[in-house]
Write a protein that holds these residues in place. Sequence first.
Motif, PDB file in Angstrom:
ATOM      1  N   TYR A  86      -1.019  28.020 -36.060  1.00 12.97           N
ATOM      2  CA  TYR A  86      -1.655  29.183 -36.683  1.00 12.97           C
ATOM      3  C   TYR A  86      -0.806  30.423 -36.396  1.00 12.97           C
ATOM      4  CZ  TYR A  86      -5.900  26.462 -37.447  1.00 12.97           C
ATOM      5  OH  TYR A  86      -6.796  25.526 -37.864  1.00 12.97           O
ATOM      6  N   CYS A  87      -0.853  31.387 -37.282  1.00 11.79           N
ATOM      7  CA  CYS A  87      -0.093  32.631 -37.133  1.00 11.79           C
ATOM      8  C   CYS A  87      -0.822  33.580 -36.191  1.00 11.79           C
ATOM      9  CB  CYS A  87       0.143  33.277 -38.498  1.00 11.79           C
ATOM     10  SG  CYS A  87       1.127  32.266 -39.589  1.00 11.79           S
ATOM     11  N   GLU A  88      -0.907  33.171 -34.951  1.00 10.92           N
ATOM     12  CA  GLU A  88      -1.553  33.944 -33.895  1.00 10.92           C
ATOM     13  C   GLU A  88      -0.682  33.839 -32.646  1.00 10.92           C
ATOM     14  OE1 GLU A  88      -5.488  32.409 -33.288  1.00 10.92           O
ATOM     15  OE2 GLU A  88      -5.963  32.477 -35.413  1.00 10.92           O
ATOM     16  N   ASP A  89      -0.993  34.633 -31.642  1.00  9.25           N
ATOM     17  CA  ASP A  89      -0.228  34.622 -30.405  1.00  9.25           C
ATOM     18  C   ASP A  89      -0.132  33.205 -29.842  1.00  9.25           C
ATOM     19  OD1 ASP A  89       1.204  35.880 -28.314  1.00  9.25           O
ATOM     20  OD2 ASP A  89      -0.581  35.766 -27.050  1.00  9.25           O
ATOM     21  N   GLY A  90       1.071  32.767 -29.569  1.00 12.12           N
ATOM     22  CA  GLY A  90       1.296  31.435 -29.025  1.00 12.12           C
ATOM     23  C   GLY A  90       1.280  30.338 -30.068  1.00 12.12           C
ATOM     24  N   PHE A  91       1.028  30.695 -31.314  1.00 12.40           N
ATOM     25  CA  PHE A  91       0.941  29.730 -32.414  1.00 12.40           C
ATOM     26  C   PHE A  91       0.057  28.537 -32.044  1.00 12.40           C
ATOM     27  CE2 PHE A  91       5.200  31.697 -32.877  1.00 12.40           C
ATOM     28  CZ  PHE A  91       4.974  32.390 -34.050  1.00 12.40           C
ATOM     29  N   ILE A 111       1.434  20.459 -24.417  1.00 13.31           N
ATOM     30  CA  ILE A 111       1.922  21.771 -24.852  1.00 13.31           C
ATOM     31  C   ILE A 111       0.820  22.827 -24.768  1.00 13.31           C
ATOM     32  CG2 ILE A 111       3.746  20.795 -26.293  1.00 13.31           C
ATOM     33  CD1 ILE A 111       1.972  21.523 -28.762  1.00 13.31           C
ATOM     34  N   ASP A 112      -0.261  22.485 -24.098  1.00 14.25           N
ATOM     35  CA  ASP A 112      -1.391  23.403 -23.907  1.00 14.25           C
ATOM     36  C   ASP A 112      -1.933  23.899 -25.241  1.00 14.25           C
ATOM     37  OD1 ASP A 112      -3.262  24.796 -22.340  1.00 14.25           O
ATOM     38  OD2 ASP A 112      -1.986  26.568 -22.224  1.00 14.25           O
ATOM     39  N   GLY A 113      -1.843  23.043 -26.261  1.00 15.28           N
ATOM     40  CA  GLY A 113      -2.398  23.380 -27.567  1.00 15.28           C
ATOM     41  C   GLY A 113      -1.668  24.480 -28.310  1.00 15.28           C
ATOM     42  N   LYS A 114      -0.429  24.781 -27.903  1.00 15.58           N
ATOM     43  CA  LYS A 114       0.320  25.874 -28.528  1.00 15.58           C
ATOM     44  C   LYS A 114       1.674  25.387 -29.025  1.00 15.58           C
ATOM     45  CE  LYS A 114      -1.910  29.366 -25.766  1.00 15.58           C
ATOM     46  NZ  LYS A 114      -1.757  30.394 -24.745  1.00 15.58           N
ATOM     47  N   TRP A 170      10.641  33.448 -38.421  1.00 12.91           N
ATOM     48  CA  TRP A 170       9.257  33.328 -38.885  1.00 12.91           C
ATOM     49  C   TRP A 170       8.808  34.609 -39.587  1.00 12.91           C
ATOM     50  CZ3 TRP A 170       4.938  36.117 -37.388  1.00 12.91           C
ATOM     51  CH2 TRP A 170       3.714  35.645 -37.884  1.00 12.91           C
ATOM     52  N   ALA A 171       9.106  35.768 -38.985  1.00 10.98           N
ATOM     53  CA  ALA A 171       8.701  37.051 -39.565  1.00 10.98           C
ATOM     54  C   ALA A 171       9.367  37.269 -40.926  1.00 10.98           C
ATOM     55  CB  ALA A 171       9.033  38.195 -38.613  1.00 10.98           C
ATOM     56  N   ALA A 172      10.650  36.910 -41.035  1.00  9.84           N
ATOM     57  CA  ALA A 172      11.357  37.064 -42.315  1.00  9.84           C
ATOM     58  C   ALA A 172      10.740  36.160 -43.373  1.00  9.84           C
ATOM     59  CB  ALA A 172      12.840  36.736 -42.124  1.00  9.84           C
TER      60      ALA A 172
END
Length: 79
Positions: free
Chosen positions: A22-27, A52-55, A72-74
Amino acid sequence: MQNSLISEFAAQNTKSGLIGGYCEDGFPLYYANLEMAEMLGYNSIDEFAAAIDGKAANTIHPDDMSRSKRIWAAAIMRA
């Protein structure tokens, strides 16, 4: 709906490892297939997700993180 079904079929039937976050902190992990887990030495998707601790970000080497974020941002800006 049809595109979603096609995407799901492709993801489940590819011989390549796939992972998405997901496009959130830590994906936070959205999807990983068994091929990805096995390529990385795990016996199941659940075992891989726990490791991977779900990230999804935890699969990226720290030295590669800033470059990965720029790419990713580009890509998001083009979408």
